[in-house]
Design an enzyme around this catalytic site. Sequence first.
Site, PDB file in Angstrom:
ATOM      1  N   SER A 213       0.841  -1.200   0.000  1.00  0.00           N
ATOM      2  CA  SER A 213       0.000   0.000   0.000  1.00  0.00           C
ATOM      3  C   SER A 213       0.874   1.248   0.000  1.00  0.00           C
ATOM      4  O   SER A 213       1.687   1.431  -0.898  1.00  0.00           O
ATOM      5  CB  SER A 213      -0.971  -0.046   1.186  1.00  0.00           C
ATOM      6  OG  SER A 213      -1.992   0.906   1.056  1.00  0.00           O
ATOM      7  N   GLU A 342      -9.212  -5.548  -3.938  1.00  0.00           N
ATOM      8  CA  GLU A 342      -8.522  -4.431  -3.291  1.00  0.00           C
ATOM      9  C   GLU A 342      -9.468  -3.390  -2.699  1.00  0.00           C
ATOM     10  O   GLU A 342      -9.219  -2.843  -1.629  1.00  0.00           O
ATOM     11  CB  GLU A 342      -7.601  -3.735  -4.298  1.00  0.00           C
ATOM     12  CG  GLU A 342      -6.431  -4.553  -4.776  1.00  0.00           C
ATOM     13  CD  GLU A 342      -5.241  -4.514  -3.825  1.00  0.00           C
ATOM     14  OE1 GLU A 342      -5.369  -3.984  -2.712  1.00  0.00           O
ATOM     15  OE2 GLU A 342      -4.176  -5.031  -4.207  1.00  0.00           O
ATOM     16  N   HIS A 437      -7.513  -5.849   0.341  1.00  0.00           N
ATOM     17  CA  HIS A 437      -6.284  -5.070   0.447  1.00  0.00           C
ATOM     18  C   HIS A 437      -5.515  -5.470   1.702  1.00  0.00           C
ATOM     19  O   HIS A 437      -6.038  -5.435   2.802  1.00  0.00           O
ATOM     20  CB  HIS A 437      -6.671  -3.591   0.512  1.00  0.00           C
ATOM     21  CG  HIS A 437      -5.526  -2.632   0.450  1.00  0.00           C
ATOM     22  ND1 HIS A 437      -4.777  -2.434  -0.686  1.00  0.00           N
ATOM     23  CD2 HIS A 437      -5.013  -1.789   1.391  1.00  0.00           C
ATOM     24  CE1 HIS A 437      -3.859  -1.500  -0.452  1.00  0.00           C
ATOM     25  NE2 HIS A 437      -3.978  -1.110   0.803  1.00  0.00           N
TER      26      HIS A 437
END
Length: 524
Positions: A213, A342, A437
Amino acid sequence: MDLGETDLGATDLGTVDFGADQGTDLGMLPEGAVATESGVVLGVDEGELRVHWAIPYAAPPLGALRFAPPAPVVRAPEPLPGDAPPPACPQNARGGGRLVGDEDCLFLNVFSPTPGEALRPVMVFIHGGAFLQGSSNVALYDGRTLVRAGDVVVVTINYRVGLAGFLVSEGLRDEGAPGNHGLRDQIAALRWLQRNVAAFGGDPEAVTLFGESAGGSSICALLAAPDAEGLFHRAIIQSGGGCTGYPPVEGAGRSGLGRAAPRIDALGCTDAADPAAELACLREVPIGELVAAASVGEASGLGLPDVGPVEDGVLLPGSALERLASGAAPDVPVISGSNADEAVTFVAAVPVPTEEALELLVRAQLSPRVADAVLALYPVEDFASPKAAYEAILGDIAFVCPALGFVRATAGGAAPSYAYHFTRVPAGLAGARGAVHGLELVYLFGRFDVLGYRPRAADEAVAAAMQQAWTAFARGEALVVAGTSWPAYDPAAPGLLLLDDPLAVGSTIREGRCDALRRLGISP
């Protein structure tokens, strides 16, 4: 699913009594004590591996050093205990919003095998958290499993987040460093490792960055930052967004100064006539107010406060993706990839009950021409619900297709690029929202306990495959994962490692929609 909440401070690390007279002579200290420029670090000896916690790599960024580039660390006169994780940099706790952390936070942790004759490859993890949250003390980022699986040295680092790490102001520009202090921290940690990691058995000539990320996005920036050249040799970008989206310091539209202005106003520090006075005011603001001010102003495309790196002309001289694709930045081996679901956690609170609601959301975020094309590319009947279609659109635009576009742009150089796509979903409630995610980190670090989940054989197989692949990459070995050859990416004959059970190599993902988004100009 919150994958970043558990604090390693709550983990049982064991207790070590080093006695009252520690001195500074390594001959007088316990096995595993390491001499560094920060001081002698004692740490925790766990037999086959050692953990050295909370090693300062720069001076505390307090007072006049708030919003300043990291200053050199001052050597501690007494041994550093190294037996407990460091505090996080100041931030709001996830879920509760309470202030946690300490401004004295520029620390790193080293997980290493028992030293041998040869130096081991070094893997440096940069945490995520939207440049607003996260730290190296999160239980998920425990390096022990990778050390055991791959015979590598694992390092986790803190860096300044929020406005403390990424505020832009005229006063800072006058001082020559208009922003990006969180990135400067990361570079300072890498420089510290170049000088000190050999003392832990790590090879400073074999450093691999890996991050997820905002950590992956940080690696994109470091790949393009001249000041970071030579400090690392390989890079793994997990759900990093494809190395795009850094605004300039100033200009029409989104810019660093533009997004800072309402925050500086909210803090009562605006002084257009005297940027130095404005900066002095910002350096005196209570840290809790500085953290809270990050939420002032427009949100990012994912609905989060818009905080992060800028193209400042100093640390980042231009677009990271363009510099990498053009050869202006060093050509190093890279892995880039994403997860299948995600966007699910980012839009969990966004209601999309009907096809009409989906159209309204998409048209509000994209130009009319592009919106029509995107809606045609993601017909509702192809998905379980209008909400699932919206999740796929946002996930593809923000993460999946940019990660693939990054590999396409960097393939073909002297150094190989590799692409992966993570689709493994845990059984039962743990996998109710899909391959969300950050989920791949649970497998990579082998920390299924943070989900309260007992892994099945298939989960353990995917975890072992990731650990094998990531550590083999760090060693510069051919990537053969569980008997499957993972080829370097070739746009003419694409090969992506599909991380699931069974493991496979595919030629495309998302039914070719990434190519269509690229033709529309909304994905690299």
